[in-house]
Structures are given as structure tokens and as C-alpha cells.
Design an enzyme around this catalytic site. Structure first.
Site, PDB file in Angstrom:
ATOM      1  N   HIS A  73      -0.787   3.881  -0.741  1.00 51.24           N
ATOM      2  CA  HIS A  73      -0.712   2.560  -0.143  1.00 51.24           C
ATOM      3  C   HIS A  73      -0.506   2.640   1.371  1.00 51.24           C
ATOM      4  CE1 HIS A  73       0.204  -1.806  -0.420  1.00 51.24           C
ATOM      5  NE2 HIS A  73       0.892  -1.555   0.668  1.00 51.24           N
ATOM      6  N   HIS A 137      -2.722  -7.858  -2.949  1.00 52.87           N
ATOM      7  CA  HIS A 137      -1.401  -7.813  -3.583  1.00 52.87           C
ATOM      8  C   HIS A 137      -1.568  -7.856  -5.096  1.00 52.87           C
ATOM      9  CE1 HIS A 137       2.968  -8.470  -2.156  1.00 52.87           C
ATOM     10  NE2 HIS A 137       2.477  -7.366  -1.658  1.00 52.87           N
TER      11      HIS A 137
END
Lengths: 794, 271
Positions: A73, A137
Site C-alpha cells: 500500500h 478504499h
């Protein structure tokens, strides 16, 4: 005899030493799993080697800091790593080889800051720049849809604040499983698409509305592959004076943490996002979802803009994935510094939080500024005047070492260069072509019914009842809103007029074609780029820049990676070909669940400019008697189309993009709009020509007639249904008054175009077939009902 | 008073978010508008008296926790209640838009049947159908001309503006006969209606929130305090209209301008 893996240090608080020096390979993997680091053996070995060299074991704070910084990430290992193709060739970095290369080769003078900071920055006019960022998200939203989606919007707004820009608009593109998905087929641990859908929509509205940032553009897409993995893209556009874009922190500057307090929410968000979802994700990863407080961010925004305008700080970044560990580490690394952090200075929501938790917590609504000593009091006073807490938690140092203290004890000491040089990931890619066939469809008997059914299909149907739960015109600068015309037709793009003393506008549009991704990731990516750009062009946009946001499956599986490589290749070719540089982007990988991976999904966001917002064009038909032109030719390309989906097929003939043709078509539309010849313009996408025409008709509340035999095609297509519903790229419908006919046709010379229809005085909608008999006969009421019944109000 | 001398005080707090466009609308009409954080007003209480118009703009003051507008209303009345009362007594106009309307009702300033009420006399309840909605509506002007904010608008005129809220359903307690007094006092200013001016009669979407008697905006008995759910500042320029691209010769302004113009002309006349 080996010692324990975890040794509690004799401190007045929780601090563990991890016995990495004596750990076997198995132990290393165990440590990575037990501590939630999501690091592989090679990476754990690199950490072991580093600490062996230092002759000591790491603390939990150190190991967690490394785990966060090295996560997929935060570090984008796949995009930065080495990819080995089946023939042995190596791609050094997907990002550099394909994405960034297009931008650097195009070398546009209006690109101010690309790929470097929290958001891409391009010039708008005079000293003003536009900052844009789009994030995903997905993982948190699949566990806790409301909180996950709300903090998605909150996070991307902070990215914009993180380049000193004032957020002026948000975008959201969402992918859900079918809302009527059979409950009994849901694997345990996976929430029903309807539950996720409601939560995500509410979460996005909650944050955007409360913060007072209009949500102006987006899309909602339904696909079986999103049942296990919801897709939540959140985007934000901001505006800033480029002269106030200050990034010049230096040793000695204070690290000022501003905003909400730090708690245990959002622990391990990034490592969680770098793993596949499993049945246990709910239980294990619930703490990874943060809690949203939009009002806090609204106050933070006001204070940050004040600090910016008074030029009191030397840099700023947001706290997102990885919390303080990322923000402090990246700030120090970027400016060639080290840092000292005193964790006990960090304001906490409650006591008894272990130091490592404080350092990696992803509590929301926090920003990190670097402030020179002599400005510190004034900065803290500005935050205080907005009722926001701001605290100096440490300083940048000159020695490239990160030192973290807690209650007077040193709890971490890591060399910054080591922190930012993880082992290069090496992954194998395999290109797998799915075995697909074109269906042999019976000649349809009820084309009117087919059109109405496509209009009602969730991917085409009006999303008005959903989109109107978002405020799209707060700030009062939304010149072209998500809906237009008499009956709220779907605008191709949103247009903002951000400056009171200028007519110049920002055009925001997007492109997304996950169903094409199931056939061919390359053409899926090409189509998304074409769609985003043509949506932009359809309202009058130009000087377009792009954002790429990948949502893919597990890149450690070669076939997933293979399709990712193909998509990236298309990104390079078409961004370069269209002359539209990428200015920012993000990838979300590991979108897999027990139901399998998501369809390869690439969201392309296009940001264009209009020199004069008074000249933009909306898609609703304007006046009876006007002519309807099609620009661009139609191919037999129904692979992945809504029509095939209706008939129960996927197909193989995925729409391609022919660059020369596409660019010429777009040039024609832009010129015609600039000369004021076009009263309405709509791009042709899902559902093809028939759906685009129906939408224009619905929006304008005016009937329309179309002759299919005039539609230009490359090779003869003898089927009316294929001409009507083919989803070939780069096509537009344009409404042109009779009086502008000649001028329009002069401009259109050199491209394939045709006069195919006329706006009617009444409300009838008729498409004449190849034999001049009506193939579709209906009226606006019926079209409108079909289009609006899928998502009713209330 | 000359136009250029008029000072507008726009109050904001954490969660206020329509202050900038409200200020812009006033300033376009040649008056000076300033945005103050409530903390600033609390520190310098005399600030208020230096202004002729007070505005509570839209947003989510203090996050709209408890009830929409409730916390800001109580804070204001507790901290600068006396100054507010003096402001009203001088006949200076107070405008509440959306969240501002909610604040005025929670503060007991509207409907204000017996002056400032200690407890809210009405409520802006959650929408029916429920949920936040951002959409354009038609409003019919019902006031006979004493409302300082609409006196330039003929009675019966139909205006168009957007709403954007989740709590805008105006309701009154049945038993107190307040409704008849509202009518008798000519306090109803705007009602939601259809495009042709016919009453919405509670029907969605013409009435976007289920508001009683289609009420969209009311004023106090003197006509100097006015609250409305729709956003005139978002219907100020023509290019804010949802269908301006359909117009061959669009006007320069939207209907929202009439409200700002009315207030300013009122102040010019009165002071």
C-alpha cells in the site's frame, strides 16, 4: 536452545523486543504473520540482516515501522518491482516503464508536479494550479462500508490539503456486486452487496456533505466479481496558488501534528490492504477501519489554508496509510533529513496505547507540517483559533536517522535510507487469454423491449436517487452538474468555475469498463482512457491530463500480474498517443476473496480545461427540428457490451481504440463546440448508439428519430441490433441546428460522420431500421420510466 | 444608508460550509460582507453592533450533533444573547439559510410569535422520505410585503432554488394553534410548489422534505428575521441554474439574487 521470539523489555510501558537474530526462516514468517506485518520471507531476511549488522534485536516499534513503510500500500512494490515475463524478459518497473514514461515523453509545460507528492498538480491559469488525486478504499469498505467509504473521501481530501491546495470538488466511482445477489450463495464472512451498497453511499455522502465539498462526478458499476470485493474510488480536486506550493523542510524544523487525536482505530490498515480478504478479515481487521469525523477535517482545512497563505510552514503531508510512521518517514526521506519523534507528545484519545500503536495508528483527520522554530507559536495559534489541536511532536535532524522516544526511553532507531530501500520485489507474469467466443444470437424480435431493458439495467439506469444524496453544488461553483436538462439526464462530465474573476473552468470526467477487462485487459484500459477523454471532450474540455487507478487481484499470481502488465502497456500507448499525460495514480492490488479476484478494473479520471465556461455543452436535446449527427464509425464490437449481457453472454469482440480516428473525431467535436455549432453532445458508451440517443431524448424531453442505414461503419454490419448496441469507442452524438449544417459538415470533413436523425416536435422516439421500417418505436415517457425505475426514490 | 456603507456579518463555526458563496452574493451587490468565527464574536462582542445584517449560512454547525443547528443556537444565545436581542430590537435583519434556518428555530428566534422563545416553538425534522437530498425546487412567494428579505418579490411569484439537507421538514405542535397565528401574522414566506405555482400539497418531489403546509421559509412577526431551507446563494448567478445550457439568452442572475437585493434595499431604506 533458542530464546523466546518476543521478549518484553523492562519498561514502565508495553515494549517488546523481537528476537529476530535467532529466528529461523519459519520464525520470520511467523513473526510477520503474528505482528500483522504482511512481509514475505525475503523482506524479513533483509530486516534480519540489517539488525544483525547492528548487533541487536529490533523493538516492536521498529519492526512495525518497517512493515508499514514496506507494505504494498505504501511502497507499491509491484509497480516498482521487477516483473519477469514468460519469455524471460524483465520489466524493471511497471510504473517507470509505462505510466511515468508517457508523462515524461510528453513533457507538457503545464504539468507542475507529477507523481512526486500527495497529488498531481497542473497549471490552471495565472498563478493558480489544480491538484488532483484519486484513491481507493476497497478493503475497509468491504468490512465496514460506511466508515470505509467515508474515510476514503476524508483521506483523499487530505491528500489535496497535503499539497497546500483548497479542496473544491470530489468524485466517487463505486463497484458493487449485483443488489439482487442470492443470499444463499454468499460465502461466510462476505456481506451482501445491498448492505455494502447502502453503507458506502451513506458514508460518501456523510463526509462530502458535512465537509461542504461538492461531489460532482462519478459512476456506479455492478458486477459479480465485486461481490467479494467492493470497489470504492474516491477522488478530490483542489486549487492552489502555485507560488504557495512550499516544500522546503530542513533540519531543525518542528514536526507539527495537527488535527484529531490518535487512537487505536486504523491499526494495520495498510498491511490489511496488502492481503486478500478472507473469512477472518472481519474479526482480524475490524480495527483497521478508521472512524470518520468530517467536521474536524473542515476545521483543519481552514487552518491549513491560513498557514499556507501566511507562509508559516516549510512542508505539509497528510497522515493516511501507515499513520505517523509513513508521514514522518517520508518527510525525513524527501528532504534528506533524519527525525526525532517524542511519542508522548502525541495527543491521544485515551491512555494505555502501546508506543508502536501510536506510531502506526491511522486515526483520521490528522496532518503533519514542518514548521521553523520562529513560526511555531503562530502556527499553533492559527490551529487553536479554529478549535484544532496542534502539537510539536519532534524535529527534523541532519543525520538521516529516525529516533523515536517514549517517556524518555529510545524505542526505535532506524537509518532512513534503509527504511526506504526494501528488497526489490520480483514477480512472474503470465499472459492468459481467456477462451471466449462470440455468441450466435437469433435476430431479435423486440428491439424496443431490448432497449427498454438495457435502460433499466443497473449499469445504465439513472442513479439520480443515489447521486442526489450527495451535495453537488455546495460552494456554488458547479457550472455543469451531474444531471442536466428537463428530466435530469446524465451529464458526460462535471464543470467547475473555481475563480470568481475568471470564466475558465475545470472539466472532470471518468472512464471505466470492467466487463471489457474480463475479455482483454489491454483494450479495457484503452477503452477507459478513450471514454474518460471523450466524456471530457463532449462538454468542451481540452488540455486533458489523466489519473490511473488500478484495482486488481493478487499480483503474486502470474495471470493477474500478466493482465496488469497488458493494461499498463495500453496506458503508455494511449496516454502518449492522445497527448494526455498521467499526473497521478494509485494501485489497489490483492482484491481477492473466496469468490475469486475482481475483474481487472482501471479507472481513468480525466481533468480538462475550458477557456470559457459559458460555451460548454450539455447532453440534453434542445430544440425540435435540429439535426443529429454521429461522429465516428461503428464496428462489430459487442464483446462485454450491455446488449450481450442482456442476452446472457460476454462475447469476444471487445471495443478497440484506433488512435488516429479517435483523435480526429475528438478534434471535430471540440472545434464544432468552440464555434458554437453544437447544441447538445453526448458520448456513446454502455448500451451503444441507441442508449446514448435515448438518454439525450429523455434529458431534453424531446422526441427523436434516427435512421440506422446512415450510420457509418468500417465493415458492413448487417444487423440492426448490432449497429444500435455496439459499444465501439471514440463516437459522439451531436445536435446541430439546421442553420449550422454546412459549417459543421465542413469541420467534420476527413472523419467518418453522418447525419442520422432529427429532433422531433412530439415525444416519440423512433429508430428506423436498415430497411427504413421502424425498428424501435416508443416515447419519452416509456424511456424515462424504464431508465428511472431501477433505483427509485426513498 | 448608502449601499456601500452596509456591513454584513456572516457567522461561521466548525462545520459551516456555505459562508464563502453567501459572502460572494452580498459583495456582488456592492455591500461589505465579513465572515467571523463565533469565537471571534465572543471575544469582541461589540463587533455585532457594527453590522446591519446578520447571516447564519448553511453547513453542519458543530457537526449537527444533538439536532441540526442546536449547539450553535444554544452557544449563541448563551454567549451573545443580549447582543442578538439588541440587534433585533433595532430592526436589523437576521437571515438563516438551511443550517442557519435550523439555528434560528433552535434559538427560539423563529417563528418568534412572542418574541424570543426560550425553547424552540417549531422544528425542522428529518425529511420524509428520509435522507439527505440535493435538488432544485420551485417556491411560491406567499408574503404580502412586510418580510424584509422578499419585499421586492410580488406575492404569488414562483422562484427556483436548490435545497440540500436531511432535516428540513418544518413542523409545529398541533395543539397550540400556532399555525393560524403564523398565517394571521403573514409569517409564511415561501412554500414549495409545482413549476406552474400550484401548491405541492406535501407531494414529493415538489415538496422535497414532507414539510407541513409545504413551508420552505418563514419570518418573524416583524418580518426582520427570516429562515429558509433553500439556498439563494446557489441560485445567484445564471450559470448556477441546473438548465442554463438550454437557454438561448440566459438571464444574468438567478432568483436567489432577489432575496439579497431585498435585504439590502430594506437596510438602505430603514437606516
Amino acid at each position: 536452545m533458542r530464546g523466546e521470539l518476543y521478549i518484553k523489555r523492562d519498561m514502565p510501558f508495553d515494549l517488546y523486543e523481537i528476537n529476530i537474530l535467532e529466528a529461523s526462516d519459519n520464525d520470520l514468517i511467523k513473526i510477520s504473520e503474528e505482528m500483522g506485518l504482511a512481509l514475505n520471507l525475503e523482506e524479513m531476511k533483509a530486516i534480519k540482516a540489517y539488525f544483525s549488522h547492528k548487533g541487536r534485536n529490533p523493538s516492536d516499534v521498529e519492526l512495525q515501522t518497517i512493515g508499514q513503510t514496506w507494505s504494498e500500500h505504501c511502497y507499491h512494490k509491484t509497480f516498482k518491482g521487477i516483473i519477469i515475463l514468460p519469455d524471460g524478459r524483465e520489466i524493471k518497473s511497471l510504473f517507470k516503464t509505462f505510466i511515468a514514461r508517457a508523462t515524461y515523453e510528453l513533457n507538457k509545460p503545464w504539468c507542475i508536479s507529477v507523481f512526486e507528492d500527495n497529488a498531481g498538480i497542473i497549471r490552471f491559469e495565472r498563478d493558480y494550479g489544480i491538484a488532483v488525486k484519486v484513491e481507493t478504499h476497497n478493503h475497509p469498505s468491504s468490512i465496514e462500508p460506511f466508515g470505509g467509504a467515508a474515510t476514503g473521501i476524508g483521506g483523499v481530501i487530505r491528500d489535496i490539503l497535503g499539497v497546500w491546495a483548497d479542496p473544491i470538488a470530489c468524485m466517487d466511482v463505486l463497484g458493487f456486486g449485483p443488489l439482487d445477489y442470492d443470499y444463499s450463495r454468499l460465502p461466510s464472512g462476505i456481506k451482501h452487496p445491498k448492505y455494502i451498497f447502502r453503507g458506502v453511499i451513506a458514508g460518501i455522502g456523510h463526509y462530502g456533505n458535512n465537509m461542504g465539498i461538492p461531489i460532482v462526478n462519478g459512476a456506479i458499476y455492478f458486477d459479480e466479481s465485486y461481490v467479494g470485493n467492493v470497489v470504492v474510488y474516491c477522488g478530490c480536486v483542489g486549487i492552489l496558488p502555485i507560488s504557495k506550493y512550499v516544500k522546503k523542510a530542513k533540519a531543525g524544523d518542528h514536526l507539527v501534528l495537527a488535527g484529531d487525536r490518535t487512537g487505536r482505530d486504523g491499526i494495520h490498515g495498510v498491511t490489511f490492504a496488502s492481503l486478500e480478504l478472507t473469512e477472518k478479515s472481519e474479526e482480524v481487521s475490524r480495527p483497521a477501519v478508521q472512524i470518520a469525523n468530517p467536521i474536524e477535517e473542515e476545521k483543519l482545512r481552514r487552518a491549513i489554508i491560513a498557514v499556507r497563505d501566511q507562509e508559516l510552514a516549510t512542508s505539509i503531508t497528510d497522515l493516511g496509510g501507515g499513520g505517523l510512521s509513513s508521514a514522518v518517514g517520508e518527510t525525513a526521506y524527501k528532504f534528506g533529513c533524519g527525525a526525532i519523534v517524542n511519542l508522548d507528545k502525541v495527543p491521544l484519545k485515551y491512555t494505555n496505547i502501546a508506543p508502536w500503536e501510536i506510531y502506526i495508528s491511522e486515526s483520521q483527520e490528522r496532518m503533519l507540517l514542518t514548521v521553523p522554530e520562529h513560526n511555531l507559536d503562530r502556527v499553533i495559534e492559527i490551529f487553536r483559533s479554529e478549535d484544532v489541536e496542534a502539537t510539536s511532536i519532534g524535529r527534523l535532524t541532519g543525520d538521516k536517522v529516525l529516533r523515536i522516544y517514549y517517556r524518555g526511553h529510545i524505542v526505535a532507531e532506524i537509518d532512513i535510507p534503509f527504511l526506504f530501500s526494501p528488497p526489490v520485489a520480483k514477480r512472474h507474469a503470465r499472459i492468459v487469454k481467456p477462451k471466449l467466443n462470440e455468441p450466435h444470437l437469433e435476430k431479435p424480435s423486440d428491439l424496443t423491449g431490448d432497449l427498454l431493458r438495457i435502460l433499466s439495467s443497473p449499469n445504465v439506469a439513472s442513479k439520480e436517487s443515489i447521486v442526489r444524496t450527495y451535495d453537488h453544488e455546495v460552494k456554488g461553483n458547479t457550472v455543469l452538474k451531474p444531471f442536466c436538462g428537463k428530466n435530469n439526464g446524465p451529464s458526460d462530465a462535471a464543470v467547475l468555475k473555481p475563480l470568481d474573476d475568471s470564466w475558465r473552468g475545470i472539466v472532470i470526467s471518468c472512464g471505466l469498463n470492467p466487463r471489457y477487462g474480463k475479455i482483454d485487459a489491454y483494450w479495457m484500459a484503452a477503452s477507459a482512457i478513450d471514454e474518460a477523454i471523450r466524456n471530457n471532450v463532449a462538454v468542451g474540455g481540452r488540455r486533458i491530463s489523466l489519473l490511473d487507478n488500478f484495482v486488481w487481484g493478487n499480483p503474486e499470481k502470474p495471470d493477474r500480474l500478466g493482465s496488469l502488465v497488458k493494461a499498463c502497456m495500453a496506458c503508455y500507448r494511449f496516454a502518449k498517443g492522445f497527448g494526455t499525460p498521467f499526473i497521478s495514480g494509485k494501485d489497489s492490488l490483492y482484491n481477492e476473496s473466496p469468490l475469486g479476484p475482481v475483474a481487472p478494473t482501471l479507472l481513468i479520471t480525466a481533468i480538462g480545461i475550458v477557456p470559457d465556461t459559458r460555451r460548454i455543452v450539455s447532453m440534453d436535446l434542445k430544440e425540435p427540428g435540429n439535426l443529429l449527427y454521429i461522429v465516428g464509425q461503428t464496428y462489430n464490437e459487442l464483446g462485454g457490451s450491455e446488449y450481450y449481457r442482456l442476452k446472457g453472454y460476454l462475447g469476444r469482440n471487445v471495443p478497440k481504440v484506433r488512435l488516429r480516428e479517435a483523435k480526429r473525431n475528438m478534434r471535430v467535436i471540440r472545434r464544432a463546440i468552440d464555434r458554437g455549432l453544437v447544441r447538445a453532445c453526448h458520448d456513446i458508451s454502455e448500451g451503444g448508439l441507441a442508449v446514448a440517443a435515448a438518454e439525450m431524448s429523455i434529458a431534453g424531453g424531446l422526441g427523436l428519430e434516427i435512421w440506422l442505414k446512415h450510420v457509418p461503419y468500417a465493415a458492413p454490419i448487417r444487423r440492426e441490433d448490432y449497429i444500435m448496441f455496439s459499444e465501439s469507442n471514440s463516437r459522439f452524438l451531436a445536435e446541430v441546428p439546421e442553420s449550422s449544417r454546412e459549417e459543421f459538415e465542413t469541420i467534420a470533413k476527413g472523419v467518418r460522420y453522418a447525419l442520422i436523425g432529427r429532433v422531433r416536435k412530439d415525444e416519440l422516439f423512433i429508430i428506423y431500421g436498415l430497411n427504413d421500417e421502424p425498428a424501435i418505436t416508443t416515447d419519452i415517457n416509456e424511456l424515462c420510466n424504464a431508465w428511472k425505475r431501477t433505483f427509485p426514490w426513498g | 444608508m448608502k449601499r456601500g456603507e452596509i456591513r454584513v456579518c456572516i457567522i461561521r463555526v466548525g462545520g459551516t460550509n456555505c459562508d464563502a458563496e453567501t459572502k460572494r452574493s452580498f459583495e456582488d451587490l456592492g455591500v461589505k460582507a465579513s465572515i467571523y468565527h463565533v469565537n471571534e464574536i465572543f471575544r469582541k462582542r461589540e463587533l455585532l453592533a457594527e453590522h446591519q445584517i446578520l447571516v447564519f449560512p448553511g453547513g453542519f454547525s458543530y457537526g449537527d450533533y444533538v439536532r441540526a443547528g442546536a449547539i450553535l443556537a444554544k452557544t449563541i444565545m448563551a454567549r451573545i444573547g443580549a447582543e442578538i436581542k439588541a440587534f433585533i430590537d433595532e430592526g436589523k435583519p437576521i437571515l438563516g439559510i438551511c443550517n442557519g434556518f435550523q439555528v434560528l428555530v433552535e434559538a427560539g428566534l423563529l417563528p418568534g410569535l412572542n418574541g424570543i422563545s426560550q425553547y424552540p416553538e417549531a422544528a425542522l425534522a428529518t425529511n420524509v422520505p428520509s435522507g439527505y437530498r440535493c435538488m432544485w425546487v420551485y417556491l411560491r412567494h406567499e408574503n404580502s410585503g412586510k418580510c424584509a428579505f422578499t419585499w421586492l418579490i410580488p406575492r404569488g411569484a414562483v422562484l427556483r432554488m436548490p435545497v440540500a439537507h436531511a432535516e428540513g421538514r418544518f413542523v409545529l405542535p398541533k395543539e397550540k394553534d400556532l399555525f393560524n397565528r403564523l398565517i394571521g401574522n403573514d409569517q409564511i414566506v415561501f412554500r414549495y410548489c409545482c413549476e406552474n405555482g400550484e401548491p405541492a400539497e406535501g407531494r414529493f418531489p415538489a415538496n422535497p422534505n414532507g414539510s407541513f403546509y409545504d413551508i420552505a421559509g418563514i419570518c418573524n412577526p416583524d418580518g426582520t428575521i427570516f429562515g429558509l431551507m433553500p439556498h439563494p446563494e446557489r441560485a445567484y448567478y445564471y450559470w448556477q441554474l441546473p438548465d442554463w445550457t438550454r437557454m438561448k439568452n440566459p438571464p444574468r442572475y438567478g432568483d436567489g439574487k432577489l432575496i439579497f437585493e431585498s435585504i439590502i434595499k430594506y437596510v438602505m431604506k430603514k437606516f
